[in-house]
Design a protein around this motif. Structure first.
Motif, PDB file in Angstrom:
ATOM      1  N   GLU A  17      17.011  13.654 -42.560  1.00  0.00           N
ATOM      2  CA  GLU A  17      18.291  12.959 -42.442  1.00  0.00           C
ATOM      3  C   GLU A  17      18.150  11.530 -41.946  1.00  0.00           C
ATOM      4  O   GLU A  17      19.106  10.750 -42.001  1.00  0.00           O
ATOM      5  N   ASP A  32      18.627   9.808 -45.197  1.00  0.00           N
ATOM      6  CA  ASP A  32      20.038   9.889 -45.582  1.00  0.00           C
ATOM      7  C   ASP A  32      20.611  11.177 -45.005  1.00  0.00           C
ATOM      8  O   ASP A  32      19.956  12.228 -45.041  1.00  0.00           O
ATOM      9  N   SER A  82      22.636  13.183 -46.118  1.00  0.00           N
ATOM     10  CA  SER A  82      22.750  14.262 -47.113  1.00  0.00           C
ATOM     11  C   SER A  82      21.492  15.131 -47.161  1.00  0.00           C
ATOM     12  O   SER A  82      21.510  16.215 -47.737  1.00  0.00           O
ATOM     13  N   LEU A  83      20.412  14.672 -46.528  1.00  0.00           N
ATOM     14  CA  LEU A  83      19.149  15.423 -46.532  1.00  0.00           C
ATOM     15  C   LEU A  83      18.991  16.303 -45.296  1.00  0.00           C
ATOM     16  O   LEU A  83      17.912  16.823 -45.025  1.00  0.00           O
ATOM     17  N   LYS A  84      20.063  16.484 -44.545  1.00  0.00           N
ATOM     18  CA  LYS A  84      19.985  17.187 -43.268  1.00  0.00           C
ATOM     19  C   LYS A  84      19.379  18.579 -43.376  1.00  0.00           C
ATOM     20  O   LYS A  84      18.665  19.026 -42.479  1.00  0.00           O
ATOM     21  N   CYS A  96      17.190  19.596 -45.601  1.00  0.00           N
ATOM     22  CA  CYS A  96      15.884  19.578 -46.262  1.00  0.00           C
ATOM     23  C   CYS A  96      14.779  19.779 -45.225  1.00  0.00           C
ATOM     24  O   CYS A  96      14.808  19.156 -44.161  1.00  0.00           O
ATOM     25  N   SER A  98      16.808  16.829 -54.040  1.00  0.00           N
ATOM     26  CA  SER A  98      18.154  16.539 -53.548  1.00  0.00           C
ATOM     27  C   SER A  98      18.914  15.687 -54.562  1.00  0.00           C
ATOM     28  O   SER A  98      18.334  15.051 -55.437  1.00  0.00           O
ATOM     29  N   ARG A  99      20.234  15.641 -54.401  1.00  0.00           N
ATOM     30  CA  ARG A  99      21.053  14.816 -55.289  1.00  0.00           C
ATOM     31  C   ARG A  99      20.746  13.338 -55.097  1.00  0.00           C
ATOM     32  O   ARG A  99      20.937  12.525 -55.995  1.00  0.00           O
ATOM     33  N   LEU A 100      20.232  12.988 -53.913  1.00  0.00           N
ATOM     34  CA  LEU A 100      19.901  11.591 -53.635  1.00  0.00           C
ATOM     35  C   LEU A 100      18.798  11.082 -54.556  1.00  0.00           C
ATOM     36  O   LEU A 100      18.840   9.960 -55.043  1.00  0.00           O
TER      37      LEU A 100
END
Length: 202
Positions: free
Chosen positions: A89, A92, A94-96, A98, A107-109
């Motif tokens: 994270e 980003d 959104s990767l919390k 992972c 990931s979508r990122l």
């Protein structure tokens, strides 16, 4: 009993750490709740990862996932590394959730769904990764305005540049499957369904 390091142990409850380390003592089997990147600046050592041992030399580097047992032994007298520890994270939020490099890639990122990372060792022959890490070290040391954004972008660049070296799995040798994978990667943010995908592929 193997050692387990938490974020509190190594990162002081932060989400990122970067250091240049000269230490010839053995690092016994351990795992941790963060991702580790080790870049060999000089010397050599044996790295055991998931029970497989490889010798790392100058300009070699590797990533170690969460909760994955590894160790460094037989270090040479001139052994020196750049040591990068981070939780995903940091790159980003959104990767919390992972916990592996593969999770980050899928990931979508990033959207590299067909790539698997499993402790691969990379060789930085042109030293571009080393240069990027040295820029990160400078940013981390000076901590000027925007330094975290600079480090995040460099770290993401290192990960994606490295993954280019990994061969895609066996399914990707099938041209049709590779076309589907490419189309999915190119359009993953769109609300596509199989009918729309079939039309795109004729």
């Amino acid at each position: 009993m193997d050692t387990y390091y938490t974020i509190a142990d190594f990162l002081n409850n932060n989400v990122f750490s970067l250091n240049k380390i000269h230490d010839i003592s053995d690092v016994f089997p351990h795992s941790h709740e963060f991702i580790e990147m080790v870049y060999i600046l000089s010397g050599s050592a044996l790295h055991n990862y998931k029970g497989k041992t490889v010798q790392l030399h100058k300009n070699d580097y590797t990533f170690i996932d969460y909760n994955t047992l590894h160790s460094f032994t037989n270090k040479s007298d001139d052994f020196c590394v750049i040591h990068c520890l981070f939780v995903p994270e940091f790159i980003d939020i959104s990767l919390k959730n992972c916990h592996t490099v593969s999770d980050i890639l899928k990931s979508r990122l990033i959207g590299l769904f067909s790539v698997e990372y499993d402790g691969n060792v990379f060789c930085d022959t042109d030293e571009k990764i080393k240069s990027e890490l040295e820029l990160m070290l400078e940013e981390f040391k000076l901590r000027k305005f925007g330094y975290t954004q600079m480090i995040r972008s460099s770290l993401l660049k290192i990960i994606v540049t490295s993954i280019r070296e990994i061969k895609i799995d066996a399914y990707s040798n099938n041209p049709l499957i590779q076309t589907v994978i490419d189309c999915t990667n190119d359009n993953y943010v769109k609300n596509n369904n199989l009918t729309m995908l079939s039309k795109q592929l004729n």
